[in-house]
Design a protein around this motif. Structure first.
Motif, PDB file in Angstrom:
ATOM      1  N   ASP A  17     -51.684  -9.145  20.713  1.00 60.62           N
ATOM      2  CA  ASP A  17     -52.771  -9.825  20.000  1.00 60.62           C
ATOM      3  C   ASP A  17     -52.437  -9.978  18.521  1.00 60.62           C
ATOM      4  OD1 ASP A  17     -54.205 -10.017  22.332  1.00 60.62           O
ATOM      5  OD2 ASP A  17     -55.531  -8.320  21.912  1.00 60.62           O
ATOM      6  N   ASP A  31     -50.058 -12.784  18.110  1.00 64.00           N
ATOM      7  CA  ASP A  31     -50.734 -14.081  18.197  1.00 64.00           C
ATOM      8  C   ASP A  31     -51.224 -14.548  16.830  1.00 64.00           C
ATOM      9  OD1 ASP A  31     -50.317 -14.214  20.911  1.00 64.00           O
ATOM     10  OD2 ASP A  31     -52.354 -13.583  21.463  1.00 64.00           O
ATOM     11  N   THR A  53     -62.531  -3.611  21.087  1.00 64.03           N
ATOM     12  CA  THR A  53     -62.045  -4.897  20.585  1.00 64.03           C
ATOM     13  C   THR A  53     -62.438  -5.047  19.122  1.00 64.03           C
ATOM     14  OG1 THR A  53     -62.294  -5.924  22.763  1.00 64.03           O
ATOM     15  CG2 THR A  53     -62.123  -7.402  20.881  1.00 64.03           C
ATOM     16  N   LYS A  97     -60.315 -14.037  15.818  1.00 64.93           N
ATOM     17  CA  LYS A  97     -59.442 -13.565  16.882  1.00 64.93           C
ATOM     18  C   LYS A  97     -59.934 -12.214  17.385  1.00 64.93           C
ATOM     19  CE  LYS A  97     -55.640 -12.770  19.350  1.00 64.93           C
ATOM     20  NZ  LYS A  97     -55.356 -13.474  20.620  1.00 64.93           N
ATOM     21  N   ILE A 157     -59.062  -8.866  19.012  1.00 66.99           N
ATOM     22  CA  ILE A 157     -57.856  -8.068  19.138  1.00 66.99           C
ATOM     23  C   ILE A 157     -58.198  -6.776  19.875  1.00 66.99           C
ATOM     24  CG2 ILE A 157     -56.094  -6.764  17.862  1.00 66.99           C
ATOM     25  CD1 ILE A 157     -56.228  -8.874  15.708  1.00 66.99           C
TER      26      ILE A 157
END
Length: 446
Positions: free
Chosen positions: A328, A331, A401, A421, A423
């Motif tokens: 993640d 990304d 998260t 985002k 993660i």
């Protein structure tokens, strides 16, 4: 939304903090980078470093009522507080939220030296109260030498390192012909000392340590990576992990006093991240959730004691370390290449501004905490953060998260628009790195 004056915190504290945009210049030996941040990060595990914390305020407090004043304004117990001993000093407001934390050493029966923001809270209450004590602001140097080779360096530069000094105590050594206080504590989680003395001798002491440390691989610690040792050691700090609890209406008088007396801006700094609120106190933290409540004596009466003792009976949140998912995080950087929206950039190894970047932590769709002090540790090859999290989700191994970034409509005009985002993260042990600060120095060379 137009940009607010970052000093206009009396009526609009959240807006002022959201729109602040400052990379603070500490001056002295605090550049962005000396050699390479990876090399600097490895220094406190493999060799040693010297770092400069001279920017911290230094206050000498003396007088028959000095200890009484400290007891009234700090959460710490001072029972059996001996000359030659140091403490991590924590101070709160009446609601039990942290105003300041720093360090203190007891130089004599009626003499104390305070480093950092607690200097101001102490001096303020001396002026407001009726204490037989006095203060003196001093120009001093404050260097850290930390890491497995730090004792050998001190052996070279001071004839002998103070191996008889226990953790959180101090002794005196001579460096470059000058008397230096060697206080045994620091942020790295490794053996080491803070070296303190008159500012006029700082250059001579610094140069002598660097010269002696060359054969032992000493490195100079820069701003770019200095916070990583606190992240690995699980040590929360003002600005990065909490906003000083001085921005609500009841603290107006103290803010006015600070504006007249502070040596650098102690009021306004940026707040960023996906966590949001209309109430600035939601960025405050109390000693219970930061893991500092054990400093208290339940019989002590200090500013905020009633509120803090009530919180300690049934804690809502606690401090943890989060391991961020490698894929993640990758990304986030991958979004910089190719088409489509980009995620908020993650400075390496951590944010290069003095800011509290606070991001929501979720579990099963519910917000259960707030992540702060994100940073990359090269030694562990991991992106980590500290976080205060609901106690029921604080067990190491718990999956959560982190919601990274403010999104496409950030609250602050100083923050670029970007996609958010999610993660994945895992609760890990705190401290993340093994704490070696209390090692027996008589055996440290074995």
């Amino acid at each position: 939304m137009g940009e607010a004056d970052p000093d206009d915190v009396d009526e609009r504290p959240v807006t002022a903090m959201r729109t602040a945009n400052r990379r603070e210049d500490f001056g002295g030996r605090r550049p962005g980078e000396y050699t390479h941040w990876i090399e600097e990060q490895l220094s406190w595990k493999e060799t040693c470093y010297i770092g400069d914390w001279t920017f911290l305020a230094n206050l000498r407090l003396t007088g028959p009522d000095a200890l009484e004043l400290l007891s009234d304004v700090s959460i710490n117990s001072f029972d059996d507080y001996a000359v030659g001993e140091g403490k991590h000093l924590v101070q709160c407001n009446e609601e039990g939220d942290v105003v300041a934390d720093g360090v203190i050493v007891r130089e004599g029966d009626e003499e104390f030296i305070i480093h950092g923001v607690p200097s101001y809270w102490t001096a303020y209450h001396l002026e407001q109260g009726d204490y037989d004590a006095s203060t003196e602001w001093r120009d001093t140097f404050n260097f850290q030498i930390q890491g497995p080779n730090s004792l050998q360096v001190l052996d070279e530069v001071a004839d002998e390192a103070p191996r008889d000094v226990d953790f959180m105590h101090f002794g005196h050594i001579e460096i470059a012909g000058h008397d230096v206080r060697a206080v045994r504590f620091g942020m790295s989680g490794e053996v080491g000392f803070e070296l303190q003395g008159p500012g006029e001798y700082g250059d001579e002491v610094w140069d002598a340590i660097l010269e002696a440390g060359e054969e032992y691989g000493i490195r100079r610690l820069s701003v770019k990576t200095s916070a990583i040792n606190q992240l690995e050691s699980g040590i929360p700090t003002r600005i990065r992990d909490y906003v000083s609890a001085i921005l609500h209406d009841e603290m107006t008088e103290y803010r006015d006093w600070l504006r007249e007396h502070m040596h650098r801006d102690l009021i306004t700094h940026p707040i960023e991240g996906s966590f949001d609120s209309d109430d600035i106190t939601d960025w405050y933290r109390d000693p219970v959730e930061l893991g500092w409540d054990w400093y208290m004596d339940e019989d002590d009466d200090f500013i905020g004691s009633d509120a803090l003792k009530a919180k300690a009976e049934d804690p809502d949140r606690t401090l943890v370390t989060l391991e961020w998912n490698d894929d993640d995080v990758s990304d986030v950087y991958d979004s910089l290449f190719g088409s489509g929206e980009t995620y908020k950039y993650m400075d390496m190894p951590h944010q290069q501004k003095r800011a509290m970047i606070a991001d929501e932590v979720h579990k099963d769709g519910d917000q259960v905490g707030v992540a702060t002090m994100r940073g990359y540790t090269y030694y562990f090859r991991k992106m980590l953060s500290l976080a205060v999290i609901d106690t029921e989700h604080a067990e190491p191994g718990t999956e959560v998260t982190v919601l990274w970034g403010e999104g496409n409509e950030p609250e602050s005009p100083t923050v670029e628009s970007h996609a958010q985002k999610e993660i994945d993260a895992t609760v890990a042990a705190t401290p993340y790195k093994k704490d070696r600060r209390r090692a027996n120095l008589q055996e440290a060379d074995d």
